[in-house]
Design a protein around this motif. Structure first.
Motif, PDB file in Angstrom:
ATOM      1  N   ARG A 123       2.758   9.111  -4.418  1.00 59.67           N
ATOM      2  CA  ARG A 123       3.798   9.958  -3.823  1.00 59.67           C
ATOM      3  C   ARG A 123       3.484  11.430  -4.063  1.00 59.67           C
ATOM      4  O   ARG A 123       3.684  12.276  -3.189  1.00 59.67           O
ATOM      5  N   ARG A 127       2.967  14.509  -1.451  1.00 62.93           N
ATOM      6  CA  ARG A 127       3.629  15.816  -1.573  1.00 62.93           C
ATOM      7  C   ARG A 127       2.634  16.958  -1.430  1.00 62.93           C
ATOM      8  O   ARG A 127       2.898  17.942  -0.755  1.00 62.93           O
ATOM      9  N   HIS A 128       1.521  16.815  -2.121  1.00 62.89           N
ATOM     10  CA  HIS A 128       0.535  17.899  -2.095  1.00 62.89           C
ATOM     11  C   HIS A 128      -0.093  18.051  -0.724  1.00 62.89           C
ATOM     12  O   HIS A 128      -0.349  19.160  -0.266  1.00 62.89           O
ATOM     13  N   ALA A 129      -0.329  16.918  -0.082  1.00 62.03           N
ATOM     14  CA  ALA A 129      -0.922  17.007   1.255  1.00 62.03           C
ATOM     15  C   ALA A 129       0.029  17.683   2.231  1.00 62.03           C
ATOM     16  O   ALA A 129      -0.407  18.367   3.166  1.00 62.03           O
ATOM     17  N   THR A 141      12.493  13.816   1.338  1.00 61.82           N
ATOM     18  CA  THR A 141      12.525  12.492   0.711  1.00 61.82           C
ATOM     19  C   THR A 141      12.107  11.404   1.681  1.00 61.82           C
ATOM     20  O   THR A 141      11.221  10.587   1.379  1.00 61.82           O
ATOM     21  N   LEU A 144       8.417  11.492   2.722  1.00 63.00           N
ATOM     22  CA  LEU A 144       7.519  10.870   1.750  1.00 63.00           C
ATOM     23  C   LEU A 144       7.628   9.346   1.826  1.00 63.00           C
ATOM     24  O   LEU A 144       6.622   8.636   1.795  1.00 63.00           O
TER      25      LEU A 144
END
Lengths: 175, 802, 333
Positions: A123, A127-129, A141, A144
């Motif tokens: 997860r 988020r980083h991508a 939310t 993701l």
């Protein structure tokens, strides 16, 4: 001054006759009729205009068609296979990851690039991508959740964070 | 309303427009292309406050590719404004500009670049006036009056209300606290910039497609501004790429596009740049607040006196309502027997403030919930328990004449306390980590329309025909919250069919009955109730026809799974399309209206129209934060939010609204600010105006509580705004728990936290917040009898109900 | 929409061609690699070149090679994503990997280049604004105006160095190869910058950065910390790069370079010097942080207030050095 350029967009070769200073964003929307790619700032500050160039997420507001020749450009219109939606599109629709829908094309493509490169992201990796794609509606939310679900469906095994198929019609967390 | 078993309601279904959105098929306003379409740009003032001495557009007109150039002289000289009491705007300013970004001219050209170059060739001569960039400055310089109207020089509105004997309430309190708070202004920042396409067609009738949350109000105001009969104007709300209240006024760019289309005989498109969106604004008012509250030693509130000063910006917008809102909803969460409110809105030379998600209530809620925590500490009470013990009663009125119907706040508090581990964590977290709680409430639809009238607030027509098609026509505008889908779910439930069988036609003033717009969380309740009424009327006719065919009494029939049948003998029935054929044969064309207007429960005092609502949603929020004690950076690590939504018509959509509200609240408390320097907006870009990315947004645990309200469609209350409110004070309270400093203002930035921590280490007051209040005399209060404790009817009487 | 002004786009396929084109077109021409810095600035009319000399088509400019003796040469046209991910960079020159990976967003890093980030325009929140905005404040010294709006009495421009990779590269002792009309030359990266918000690069406008060369790592440890409000999009409001060469427990060489505190990356020379020959203890780290803090003088032209940013110099330098020492972040303020 206009120039003739050949762009490969969603697998199709298209020729455009445009001024060289028109960005890829403008050409996609205004010359190729592909309005699925949206714009939020045109300055590279929001990620809304993201498209894929040779499978990499790039900002179409800062790309020039003349610089994109020979590259495979993919927009949201190219994600589906005929009438079959991409698993990411399917998951986004099922899990409520698109509210107003305006950031959705850019996020879908960024997520598609992620899953090709990393089929079972955590997860946090998701988020980083997606850290370069702003959304003002969802709080991220369900976005993701949807990327995790799509990964699960595409690659069969549970993601490293253990995403699961939601029950078909389960009301969630109700009193 | 008893809990029933539903087929569609309560299911986590995808939205009916989800497929188009994920495929990139949805056509937003800037995606629209019409033949021969021209492109327009506005010329905006570079001065915050100036007289316009002269405008010369000849240079622009002569540029090849320019079709038309207009100034305010090319429009009827009529001022407008969303509220009848503050009609103070012109689309293109003629005599005066009141902010950087005020429009003074518009150009239509073959393409946007040409239009922009043309605007640069318009010569405008300004005579700068003194810019007033803060409440203090505006009050200190009455001679530099921004508007000629108002309750005083640069005072747009000043109100003063009193319900019950507040002084006596303070006298009998065990603890009286006075606190001051400041809530910084911020903006909606929708991902989609405003855009519109106007087409004044050959038949002399005008169509406007616009990214708007309120085609109806735009329709009404366009008629007035353009001096055209409303019947000759059609306004269609394009799908909106985020609104949050920023697309609720009629705007200069819409009006200019209409006029340019009229002059050029071409469709005209206009799309704002991101910077222009910051100038259009209509966002969260910066509010300075003073709050004095009396508490018993058990934490019950004996009385409250609340004062707010709103920095309104250059125009009225919804500001009068915003002013009242800063004083209206304090009373619906906890029992407050006596209440006094004073509010003032001041004009300044900045983009006008208006409605942003929560509309005037997040600011006072921040003040109140932080003060309650401070009082809890002084009284030695647990902040969750103190709130839990003093909740407002259901079906009882408040001091200021609001009617609380269902209030699921107790359960919300219990659920977040349990889910978050509040009891174990409170006071036991390692240094730098903290946990905070706050509660709030929000209305489910404003009880009064923006213009006084006796007509429905929302109308729906449901029609069916022999094909089995059901079409739902409603003026409601889907801004991403899913209102189109809600209409489909409700009608599907009533008729026993699937949402996919239903076509929703929204937001077109030619086709759809009036719905006032997507604001104050009104749509699910108002359009929803209207839709149910319309569908029930259709169903009644269908039952009569099927009853005749099957030779059974109509009362014995039921719908479900696309059939109309006898429940005791399910084989006896017909398919839905067959049922419609029978009904169309019996009754003729099947098209049934549903109308909704809220109960008229407004307190009979001036200002009583702001605050009433059919019902209120409730939220309790716990936030855990990590405060870096060296940098002051506040990281919310987890959020638990319990929201009393009445009934979750679609839990997926409700969760989405809750999560989105939390996200937006976190942005406001941690980083968002609409601020100015040297008369200009300091940071009008998506880079510099900080809104949280995926990396700043924690996991959000949503708990839905259902109190099943009799006013709502199948018991539903709102979800789109309420959950934003409590997270802001919950973060402030958590920061105090983490590092022992009180930041009594927003945003809670790293600089403020480190500064407060430094002061704490130096033994000084560890509180950062407003030190001074404006020197200002409010009017004498209107003394209104307190309605606190008066019982309210279980189901209110309302117009058009039968 | 914000749109670019018109220009001619030339696409040379060799460095020599690019140099010649820049010389031919003079001040009307600008170089563009990824475009992620230049195009937004052009949309705001901070730059209005009528000729762009695109560097993308020059294959030689991208790629990482090992020229020998343990050095690493990164083509200036290598994307920031590629730099951040490169195994040799991650292992041997961690500060650079971190810095490159911290720039903006994933999308921008896929487009932006190392050379572009090394040469990124200085920034100021009076300058990085649209044409109409800047006109409303009567412009500024850096573009179209006369005075510096953040320091009105000052004879010079105070726009801020906003590169993440530059301080990292400087602390790692990198050199830069340039190609111009006069031929090729290699300079330490520290010599590429000068203390002026407008003329912040010492190279000629027509000179092209072709390669960044990193010296052999020789076991040096490096770190880059970036202060910004959000975890993506934002430019550095303070950058701290630190590289330590150790001999056992003793510091052999220390280079601490600050970004975003001045118009160029600022080496904290005294801080580095006082560490040499010492054991890497918390007390030494605090002294170094103090030494870095004292001369830092950020101005009020970025996000976050300048007193705060100054204060954070001490915190971030200490934090960076503690990371290199394997110590946990300090608890109390």
């Amino acid at each position: 001054m206009k120039t003739l350029l050949t762009l490969t967009v969603n697998g199709e070769e298209r020729q455009v006759f445009v001024a060289v200073h028109k960005t890829l964003l403008e050409v996609l929307r205004e010359d190729l009729g592909l309005t699925g790619t949206k714009h939020g700032c045109e300055l590279g500050e929001c990620g809304t205009c993201t498209v894929l160039a040779d499978g990499e997420p790039v900002l179409s507001c800062l790309a020039l068609p003349i610089e994109c020749q020979g590259r495979e450009i993919k927009t949201v219109e190219g994600m589906a296979h005929g009438s079959q939606l991409h698993p990411l599109q399917q998951a986004f629709a099922e899990l409520g990851a698109a509210q107003c829908g305006y950031c959705t094309p850019g996020i879908l493509l960024t997520a598609e690039a992620l899953l090709i490169q990393n089929p079972a992201p955590t997860r946090d990796e998701v988020r980083h991508a997606l850290a370069g794609n702003l959304c003002r509606c969802t709080g991220y939310t369900k976005i993701l959740d949807a990327v995790e679900l799509a990964a699960l469906r595409m690659y069969g095994s549970a993601s490293r964070d253990g995403a699961e198929e939601p029950e078909a019609t389960s009301p969630t967390r109700r009193a | 309303m008893k809990k029933e078993r539903f087929s569609i309601i309560g299911q986590s279904l995808p939205k009916i427009d989800a497929w188009a959105k994920v495929a990139g098929e949805t056509k937003y306003a800037d995606d629209l292309i019409l033949p021969r379409m021209a492109h327009a740009k506005l010329l905006r003032s570079p001065h915050p406050h100036a007289l316009v001495k002269r405008i010369d557009t000849t240079g622009a007109k002569s540029l090849p590719g320019v079709y038309a150039v207009i100034t305010g002289h090319d429009l009827p000289r009529v001022k407008f404004g969303i509220l009848p009491v503050s009609q103070d705007e012109e689309a293109l300013c003629v005599e005066k500009v009141r902010m950087v970004g005020d429009a003074v001219a518009a150009v239509a050209a073959a393409d946007e670049e040409t239009a922009e170059r043309a605007t640069e060739r318009i010569e405008v001569e300004y005579e700068p006036l003194r810019p007033l960039m803060s409440i203090e400055e505006a009050l200190a310089h009455p001679e530099a009056r921004i508007h000629e109207y108002g309750d005083g020089p640069n005072v747009h509105k000043a109100v003063s209300l009193q319900f019950g004997d507040v002084e006596a309430a303070f006298a009998r309190a065990d603890l009286v606290r006075e606190d001051a708070f400041f809530f910084e202004g911020n903006t909606h920042l929708p991902m989609e910039q405003h855009a519109a396409v106007a087409h004044w067609a050959a038949d002399g009738k005008l169509t406007l497609w616009s990214s708007t949350q309120t085609p109806h109000y735009v329709h009404r105001l366009l008629a007035k501004i353009l001096d055209l009969p409303p019947a000759h104007i059609r306004v269609i709300a394009a799908p909106v790429g985020g609104g949050f209240g920023g697309k609720l006024d009629p705007f200069a760019h819409e009006i200019a596009a209409c006029r340019l289309s009229q002059l050029t005989g071409r469709p005209v498109k206009i799309t704002l740049t991101r910077e222009e969106v910051f100038y259009v604004h209509r966002g969260r008012h910066p509010v300075l607040m003073w709050i004095k509250t009396g508490f018993t030693k058990d934490g019950a509130i004996t009385g409250m006196h609340f004062r707010s000063w709103l920095d309104g910006g250059a125009y009225g917008s919804y500001g009068v309502a915003s002013t009242f809102y800063t004083g209206a909803l304090q009373t619906v969460t906890y029992k407050i027997p006596a209440y006094r409110f004073e509010g003032a809105r001041v004009f300044t030379n900045k983009p006008p403030c208006g409605p942003k998600r929560g509309h005037g209530t997040p600011q006072p809620r921040f003040a109140m919930e932080c003060q309650i925590d401070k009082a809890a500490e002084q009284l030695g009470l647990d902040p969750a328990d103190m709130r839990r013990r003093n909740l407002a009663e259901p079906f009882v009125k408040t001091a200021n004449h609001l009617t609380v119907t269902t209030i699921g706040l107790g359960e919300c508090i219990d659920r977040v306390v349990e889910a978050s581990g509040w009891r174990e964590k409170r006071g036991n977290l390692p240094a730098g980590k903290g946990i905070g709680i706050a509660c709030s409430s929000y209305l489910t639809g404003a009880g009064t329309a923006v213009y006084w009238n006796d007509m429905p607030h929302s109308g729906v027509v449901v029609r069916a025909d022999r094909s089995g098609l059901v079409a739902v026509l409603c003026g409601a505008t889907d801004i991403g919250q899913g209102s189109d889908s809600i209409l489909a779910y409700l009608v599907a439930e009533v008729l026993g069919i699937e949402p996919k069988d239903i076509r929703v036609h929204p937001a077109d003033t030619d086709l759809t009955p009036v719905d006032l717009g997507s604001y104050s969380s009104r749509v699910t309740l108002m359009a929803g109730n209207a839709a149910i009424q319309a569908a029930e009327r259709l169903r009644e006719k269908i039952f009569a026809a099927v009853a005749r065919k099957l030779e059974v009494p109509a009362e014995q029939l039921a719908v479900g799974e696309r059939r109309v049948f006898v429940p005791d003998d399910p084989e006896r029935g017909v398919s839905f399309p067959e049922a419609v054929v029978l009904a169309e044969s019996m009754w003729g064309v099947l098209a049934f209206p549903g109308s909704y207007a809220p109960p008229k429960r407004a307190g009979k005092y001036k200002g009583g129209g702001v605050g009433p609502s059919p019902c209120y949603s409730y939220s309790a929020c716990v936030v855990e934060v990590d405060v870096d004690r060296q940098t002051g950076m506040v990281t919310p690590t987890e959020v638990w939010i319990a929201h009393d939504v009445g009934r979750a018509l679609n839990p997926l959509l409700v969760e989405g609204q809750v999560e989105g509200s939390i996200y937006m609240g976190l942005g406001e408390v941690l980083m968002e600010e609409q601020v100015f320097r040297k008369g200009v907006h300091k940071i009008p870009s998506m880079l510099e105006y900080k809104s949280p990315t995926t990396l700043e947004t924690p996991e959000i645990h949503t708990i839905l509580v259902e109190s099943d309200d009799p006013e709502g469609p199948f018991g539903a209350k709102e979800a789109g705004q309420g959950p934003l409110l409590p997270v802001i004070p919950a973060v402030a309270n958590a920061v105090y728990d983490a590092v022992g400093v009180r930041i009594d203002e927003t945003p809670i930035t790293p600089e403020k936290v480190t500064k407060a921590m430094d002061r704490k280490r130096q033994g000084k007051s560890a509180r950062l917040g407003p030190e001074r209040l404006p020197v200002f005399t409010f009017p004498e209060p209107k003394i209104v009898e307190s309605a606190f404790g008066q019982p309210a009817e279980a189901v209110a009487v309302r117009p058009f109900a039968s | 929409m914000m749109r670019l002004p018109p220009f001619q786009y030339l696409a040379p396929v060799s460095v020599a061609d690019a140099v010649k084109l820049m010389a031919d077109h003079g001040p009307e021409a600008m170089l563009v690699a990824g475009g992620t810095d230049l195009y937004p600035n052009m949309k705001r009319r901070q730059f209005e070149p009528t000729v762009l000399v695109g560097l993308r088509g020059i294959r030689d400019l991208a790629g990482v090679r090992q020229p020998g003796a343990g050095a690493l040469a990164i083509g200036a046209g290598t994307t920031l994503t590629a730099v951040a991910r490169h195994p040799e960079v991650r292992v041997r020159y961690a500060a650079l990997a971190t810095a490159a990976g911290a720039v903006s967003t994933p999308q921008l890093r896929n487009m932006g280049t190392l050379g572009g980030n090394v040469c990124v325009d200085t920034r100021c929140n009076y300058y990085n604004q649209s044409y109409q905005w800047r006109k409303a404040v009567n412009f500024c010294m850096k573009k179209d105006g006369e005075i510096c709006l953040v320091a009105p009495g000052s004879p010079r421009c105070w726009a801020v160095s906003s590169s993440d990779t530059a301080p990292a590269l400087w602390s790692l002792g990198a050199s830069v190869r340039l190609a111009g009309l006069a031929g090729e030359r290699t300079i330490p990266i520290s010599a590429l910058y000068q203390d002026d918000g407008i003329q912040y690069l010492t190279k000629q406008p027509g000179e092209i950065v072709t390669e960044i060369v990193l010296p052999p790592a020789e076991g040096a440890r490096s770190v880059y910390l970036k202060l910004r409000r959000r975890g993506s999009f934002d430019f550095p409001v303070l950058g701290v790069a630190a590289t330590l060469h150790m001999k056992g427990e003793i510091v052999r060489q220390a280079r601490i370079v600050l970004g975003a505190v001045a118009s160029l990356p600022r080496e904290s020379v005294e801080a580095g010097r006082l560490m040499v020959g010492e054991r890497l203890t918390p007390e030494l780290i605090d002294r170094a942080a103090d030494a870095a803090y004292r001369p830092a003088k950020p101005l009020d032209n970025t996000d976050l207030t300048h007193p705060y940013r100054k204060k954070m110099v001490r915190v971030y330098v200490a934090r960076a050095l503690r990371r290199l020492a394997g110590l946990p972040d300090e608890g109390e303020t």
